[in-house]
Design a protein around this motif. Structure first.
Motif, mmCIF file in Angstrom:
data_model
loop_
_atom_site.group_PDB
_atom_site.id
_atom_site.type_symbol
_atom_site.label_atom_id
_atom_site.label_comp_id
_atom_site.label_asym_id
_atom_site.label_seq_id
_atom_site.Cartn_x
_atom_site.Cartn_y
_atom_site.Cartn_z
ATOM 1 N N MET A 97 2.304 -4.470 -1.141
ATOM 2 C CA MET A 97 1.514 -3.370 -1.706
ATOM 3 C C MET A 97 0.302 -3.886 -2.461
ATOM 4 S SD MET A 97 2.071 -0.264 -1.185
ATOM 5 C CE MET A 97 1.512 0.764 -2.519
ATOM 6 N N VAL A 98 -0.778 -3.156 -2.310
ATOM 7 C CA VAL A 98 -1.965 -3.493 -3.083
ATOM 8 C C VAL A 98 -1.738 -2.977 -4.504
ATOM 9 C CG1 VAL A 98 -4.454 -3.198 -3.251
ATOM 10 C CG2 VAL A 98 -3.340 -3.188 -1.013
ATOM 11 N N PRO A 99 -1.979 -3.810 -5.513
ATOM 12 C CA PRO A 99 -1.705 -3.366 -6.888
ATOM 13 C C PRO A 99 -2.491 -2.103 -7.243
ATOM 14 C CG PRO A 99 -2.342 -5.669 -6.834
ATOM 15 C CD PRO A 99 -2.513 -5.163 -5.460
ATOM 16 N N LEU A 100 -1.871 -1.270 -8.085
ATOM 17 C CA LEU A 100 -2.491 0.011 -8.426
ATOM 18 C C LEU A 100 -3.779 -0.142 -9.219
ATOM 19 C CD1 LEU A 100 0.528 2.302 -9.321
ATOM 20 C CD2 LEU A 100 -0.972 2.408 -7.333
ATOM 21 N N ARG A 126 -9.405 0.620 -10.864
ATOM 22 C CA ARG A 126 -10.703 0.020 -11.178
ATOM 23 C C ARG A 126 -11.779 0.442 -10.200
ATOM 24 N NH1 ARG A 126 -10.439 -5.882 -13.570
ATOM 25 N NH2 ARG A 126 -12.634 -5.599 -13.055
ATOM 26 N N SER A 127 -11.409 0.590 -8.942
ATOM 27 C CA SER A 127 -12.453 0.990 -7.989
ATOM 28 C C SER A 127 -12.874 2.431 -8.228
ATOM 29 C CB SER A 127 -11.991 0.762 -6.556
ATOM 30 O OG SER A 127 -11.029 1.710 -6.215
ATOM 31 N N LEU A 128 -11.942 3.270 -8.701
ATOM 32 C CA LEU A 128 -12.335 4.634 -9.062
ATOM 33 C C LEU A 128 -13.305 4.597 -10.228
ATOM 34 C CD1 LEU A 128 -8.999 6.658 -8.861
ATOM 35 C CD2 LEU A 128 -10.997 6.930 -7.412
ATOM 36 N N TRP A 129 -12.957 3.726 -11.201
ATOM 37 C CA TRP A 129 -13.782 3.632 -12.404
ATOM 38 C C TRP A 129 -15.161 3.084 -12.066
ATOM 39 C CZ3 TRP A 129 -14.008 5.918 -16.708
ATOM 40 C CH2 TRP A 129 -14.748 5.392 -17.768
ATOM 41 N N ALA A 130 -15.221 2.181 -11.074
ATOM 42 C CA ALA A 130 -16.490 1.552 -10.724
ATOM 43 C C ALA A 130 -17.498 2.585 -10.213
ATOM 44 C CB ALA A 130 -16.256 0.481 -9.659
ATOM 45 N N ARG A 131 -16.972 3.695 -9.639
ATOM 46 C CA ARG A 131 -17.876 4.740 -9.149
ATOM 47 C C ARG A 131 -17.665 5.992 -9.983
ATOM 48 N NH1 ARG A 131 -20.122 4.658 -4.391
ATOM 49 N NH2 ARG A 131 -20.203 2.596 -3.457
ATOM 50 N N ARG A 132 -17.964 5.835 -11.279
ATOM 51 C CA ARG A 132 -17.645 6.895 -12.229
ATOM 52 C C ARG A 132 -18.246 8.249 -11.862
ATOM 53 N NH1 ARG A 132 -17.992 2.393 -15.397
ATOM 54 N NH2 ARG A 132 -20.256 2.436 -15.467
ATOM 55 N N PHE A 158 -2.494 -8.728 3.376
ATOM 56 C CA PHE A 158 -1.963 -7.365 3.227
ATOM 57 C C PHE A 158 -1.888 -6.704 4.586
ATOM 58 C CE2 PHE A 158 -3.440 -7.973 -1.171
ATOM 59 C CZ PHE A 158 -2.304 -7.556 -1.833
ATOM 60 N N ARG A 159 -0.832 -5.924 4.772
ATOM 61 C CA ARG A 159 -0.658 -5.280 6.067
ATOM 62 C C ARG A 159 -1.489 -4.008 6.166
ATOM 63 N NH1 ARG A 159 4.159 -6.372 8.849
ATOM 64 N NH2 ARG A 159 5.084 -8.293 8.060
ATOM 65 N N ARG A 160 -1.624 -3.535 7.437
ATOM 66 C CA ARG A 160 -2.354 -2.281 7.655
ATOM 67 C C ARG A 160 -1.785 -1.151 6.814
ATOM 68 N NH1 ARG A 160 -5.795 -2.102 12.119
ATOM 69 N NH2 ARG A 160 -5.526 -3.870 13.526
ATOM 70 N N ARG A 161 -0.428 -1.067 6.808
ATOM 71 C CA ARG A 161 0.147 0.087 6.101
ATOM 72 C C ARG A 161 -0.066 -0.020 4.601
ATOM 73 N NH1 ARG A 161 5.288 -1.947 8.195
ATOM 74 N NH2 ARG A 161 6.228 -3.239 6.602
ATOM 75 N N SER A 162 -0.216 -1.275 4.095
ATOM 76 C CA SER A 162 -0.499 -1.407 2.664
ATOM 77 C C SER A 162 -1.891 -0.884 2.348
ATOM 78 C CB SER A 162 -0.409 -2.867 2.218
ATOM 79 O OG SER A 162 0.867 -3.354 2.497
ATOM 80 N N VAL A 211 -4.633 6.035 0.242
ATOM 81 C CA VAL A 211 -4.000 7.315 -0.047
ATOM 82 C C VAL A 211 -3.656 7.411 -1.528
ATOM 83 C CG1 VAL A 211 -1.962 8.743 0.355
ATOM 84 C CG2 VAL A 211 -3.118 7.677 2.281
ATOM 85 N N VAL A 212 -3.127 6.309 -2.083
ATOM 86 C CA VAL A 212 -2.760 6.308 -3.498
ATOM 87 C C VAL A 212 -4.002 6.537 -4.354
ATOM 88 C CG1 VAL A 212 -2.077 4.776 -5.386
ATOM 89 C CG2 VAL A 212 -0.644 4.972 -3.359
ATOM 90 N N GLU A 213 -5.089 5.900 -3.974
ATOM 91 C CA GLU A 213 -6.314 6.059 -4.746
ATOM 92 C C GLU A 213 -6.753 7.531 -4.756
ATOM 93 O OE1 GLU A 213 -9.087 2.978 -4.146
ATOM 94 O OE2 GLU A 213 -10.805 4.255 -4.589
ATOM 95 N N SER A 214 -6.653 8.146 -3.579
ATOM 96 C CA SER A 214 -7.038 9.541 -3.459
ATOM 97 C C SER A 214 -6.061 10.436 -4.226
ATOM 98 C CB SER A 214 -7.065 9.895 -1.979
ATOM 99 O OG SER A 214 -7.367 11.229 -1.816
ATOM 100 N N ALA A 215 -4.778 10.063 -4.189
ATOM 101 C CA ALA A 215 -3.782 10.842 -4.934
ATOM 102 C C ALA A 215 -4.063 10.762 -6.431
ATOM 103 C CB ALA A 215 -2.381 10.331 -4.629
#
Lengths: 388, 385
Positions: free
Chosen positions: B1-4, B9-15, B294-298, B304-308
């Motif tokens: 899994m890619v760490p949360l 941080r990527s959300l924050w980077a594009r405030r 990291f795998r494709r599904r990760s 998806v998690v970022e969007s959630a």
């Protein structure tokens, strides 16, 4: 390349994003039209009100009756050309309010003199006038239940206990789209002359509708009517039809205000979505735009190019929304008909569509302002260096 | 899994872009939850106007007290039923009441249609939830009235010490009643005889009957309907009041949910635009993630998690906004009874949870397609981009 071509190319740079933005914009426009139509619905009766009509009701409350004998006394006043009375019957088809629709008892002889916007073939009107228990049914309502002249309709009385059967004598249409064609009217004698009626309910009218010869003098006539009954056991309150209807709107103003509030939220959401898209587009094209300026294009040309993009998005969203909304509104009206009563046809007014389309274009132009300014604020050299 | 925290941080980077999307989602959630709170507010305002031991007796077929009528004799017969509770004075708790609508001048020059209830000697005893908050009860045989709490201040005369004017008479206000937020708080209570005389009404509109215990209600209802001496029907008081508000609550709920549904489509599209842009600008990054193992599904899950997260943030924002409407109080006409009802936005944990889930669901929906695109990228192309 012409400016038009340039704007077009820029818009199509990311077709997927453009499609999503247009869709989101269209959805917003649809929601806005839908809500405006709901607000219109509240005001529809007030809008259909005629300037030469007065409504006389019991001063205590519109649910308290007035004596039937007032008709002749009002008719005798100077300036009055016609008087009719009607009473809300509130009958239901079944045992519940599920099949709810408006139904009134009226005086068939005078009703159309005061309300000429209810239109029906002359022979049907004659039949309606000739049958004490005759009913006149609006075309929308008739279509909903498949009623035609000659059918019998039995309503369960609320204020008047028991089952009451009426003969459909005519189907009316509206002279203009504001007329409610989802109501049923029947002759008051059917109930008033029935031996089932309790004596206390006999010879009562709900409200009087009065037509005056000169609308400019209607306030004077209204005062004369109220003065006439000032010292009777049933004092009246007379007002123009419009202010009578607006009184109902005022009582539901909390709902109207809420719907209007939500409409503004819709516009805000369109603003955010379109603004976001444009901002992304401008950010990605910082270098292109800086190049334009380096080539000698004026800042205002660059601003105009970005604004043109937002105008196109706004126009397309508006066009899509205006096409989709009336369909959606009709679908909604069908959905709620069983529960909350039949709504008139032609719900969405042309005026509403125009206003919504203009609002959508205005909002998207507004959304373009931020990104456009951003595009020209950045020094050219920095813009050229930037890798987006 | 890619760490949360990578997503956070990527959300924050594009405030700016993130912020706009969150506000858009938040507005939708706000409308969604405030509509549910409003519908719940109406229902609880009307439903709480009822005691489970009480039964409202109306004429058969009548949907509300306003259109019902029952004879004095019937009220007397009802009070002989063996399961009727007795008041402190030993008399059966059966109160014949007369209901009429009046138009009281409202605030800001608006008039409001209000229920006037003509009460009998047993009315207060039969309704323990109604209590006098200031002043006293009206004396029988006088024009004295008590006002529901929500009517106080709607006009200068509507308050303790003032006097209402209706039906050509003066009605001094001697008290204010509260009823746990129920419908009685929007009513004017006066003596049944005086009100009847003023409105020319001899019959009662309804009778409220208090039974010894709530379990007796069903049997009593059946006895009333089977009694050949009158054509009446009885309904448990809470059910009666809940029904009085059902039309208005349904109207608000249907309208609101329909709008929320339409809205949510727009908001999902907005989230989708944002996430597509995120994926497009991070192609190299995503390729790097794949390259380091990291795998494709990760990668798919990560987007998806970022969007959630985006959606959940919108959900929180919207729910908080909706909570702020608690202090707004609404008074409007109930189309069903033609009388005013007063209610507020009433939040429940279920509604708030629903708001959060709704927001998150919109985020996930919006993120799904961009996530698929991200997962499908080939490592080589992505790194070269």
């Amino acid at each position: 390349m012409s400016y038009v071509g340039f704007v077009g190319r820029n818009l199509l740079r990311n077709p997927l994003r453009l499609a999503l933005t247009l869709l989101a914009g269209a959805v917003g426009v649809t929601a806005f039209i839908f809500l405006s139509t709901v607000v219109d619905l509240f005001y529809s009766k007030a809008r259909a009100a005629q300037v030469d009509r007065l409504i006389v009701r019991n001063k205590v409350s519109f649910t308290q009756p007035l004596p039937l004998s007032y008709a002749a006394r009002i008719a005798a006043l100077p300036g009055v050309t016609a008087v009719t009375h009607e009473e809300y019957f509130g009958g239901t088809l079944g045992d519940t309010r599920k099949d709810f629709f408006a139904n009134f008892s009226v005086d068939p002889q005078t009703f159309l003199e005061v309300f000429p916007e209810f239109v029906a073939p002359p022979q049907q009107l004659a039949a309606f006038r000739g049958d004490p228990c005759g009913a006149l049914v609006g075309e929308t309502l008739a279509r909903r239940f498949g009623w035609k002249p000659g059918d019998r309709v039995t309503l369960k009385g609320q204020f008047y206990p028991g089952d009451w059967t009426f003969n459909v004598r005519g189907i009316y249409t509206g002279a203009h789209p504001g007329v409610n064609t989802a109501a049923l009217m029947f002759g008051y004698r059917c109930i008033n002359e029935s031996d089932r009626l309790a004596p206390s309910l006999k010879d009562k009218a709900g409200i009087y509708a009065v037509r005056v010869d000169d609308p400019a003098r209607s306030a004077e006539v209204a005062a004369a009517i109220d003065h006439l009954f000032d010292n009777s056991p049933f004092p009246t309150k007379t007002e123009s039809e419009k202010s009578f209807q607006l009184g109902f709107v005022a009582m539901t103003s909390a709902i109207v205000t809420a719907v209007k509030g939500v409409s503004s939220v819709v516009l805000l959401i369109i603003l955010l979505v379109i603004g976001n898209t444009l901002a992304m587009g401008v950010r990605e094209r910082t270098r292109d735009l800086a190049t334009l300026r380096a080539l000698g294009f004026r800042p205002r040309t660059v601003v105009a190019l970005v604004m043109a993009e937002s105008a196109v998005i706004g126009l397309c969203s508006a066009a899509l929304g205006v096409t989709a909304a009336p369909v959606l509104v009709r679908l909604f009206a069908k959905l709620i008909a069983a529960r909350l009563g039949t709504l008139p046809e032609h719900l969405t007014r042309g005026h509403t569509l125009w206003v919504s389309a203009l609002a959508a274009v205005a909002v998207s132009l507004l959304a373009g302002v931020g990104p456009a300014l951003r595009a020209v604020r950045l020094p050219v050299a920095e813009g050229l260096r930037k890798v987006a | 899994m890619v760490p949360l925290f990578y997503n956070a941080r990527s959300l924050w980077a594009r405030r700016v872009s993130t912020g706009l999307t969150v506000v858009g989602l938040g507005l939708v959630v706000f409308v969604f939850s405030s509509v549910l709170m409003l519908a719940h507010g109406i229902e609880s305002a009307l439903a709480s106007g009822g005691d489970p031991s009480n039964v409202v007796v109306l004429r058969k077929g009548a949907t509300s007290e306003l259109v019902s009528g029952i004879e004095q004799e019937a009220v007397r017969i009802l009070s002989t039923d063996s399961q009727v509770a007795s008041g402190p004075d030993g008399l059966p708790l059966v109160a014949g009441e007369r209901v009429a609508l009046l138009t009281l001048p409202g605030g800001r020059a608006r008039s409001m249609s209000t229920t006037a209830r003509g009460i009998s000697a047993e009315s207060f005893a039969a309704r323990p939830e109604v209590r006098i908050v200031s002043g006293r009860r009206p004396r029988p045989g006088t024009n004295e009235v008590v006002l529901g709490r929500s009517l106080v201040g709607t006009s200068p005369e509507a308050g303790l010490g003032g006097a209402l004017t209706f039906a050509g008479q003066r009605w001094p206000v001697v008290g204010v009643i509260a009823a746990r937020g129920g419908a009685f708080e929007s009513e004017v209570w006066a003596d049944a005889l005086r009100l009847g005389a003023a409105f020319g009404r001899e019959d009662f509109s309804s009778a409220v009957v208090r039974l010894r215990s709530p379990v007796e209600v069903d049997a009593f209802v059946k006895r009333v309907e089977a009694n050949p001496r009158f054509t009446l029907e009885a309904r448990p008081e809470p059910a009666y009041w809940a029904d009085q508000g059902s039309g208005l609550a349904t109207f608000i709920r249907v309208l609101g949910l329909f709008v929320s549904l339409v809205f949510s489509v727009g908001a999902v599209l907005g989230a989708m635009i944002t996430m597509y842009a995120q994926v497009a600008t991070r192609v190299a990054e995503l390729g790097m993630l794949r390259a380091v193992g990291f795998r494709r599904r990760s990668v798919l899950a990560s987007v998806v998690v970022e969007s959630a997260m985006l959606g959940a943030a919108g959900g929180v924002l919207g729910a908080l906004g909706a909570l702020a409407t608690r202090w707004i109080h609404i008074r409007t006409l109930n189309f069903q009874t033609f009388a005013a009802v007063s209610f507020g936005f009433s939040p429940t944990p279920a509604i708030l949870l629903g708001a959060l889930l709704f927001g998150t669901a919109m985020g996930i929906l919006g993120g799904l397609l961009p996530a698929l695109r991200a997962a499908r990228l080939s490592i080589l192309d992505a790194l070269r981009a």
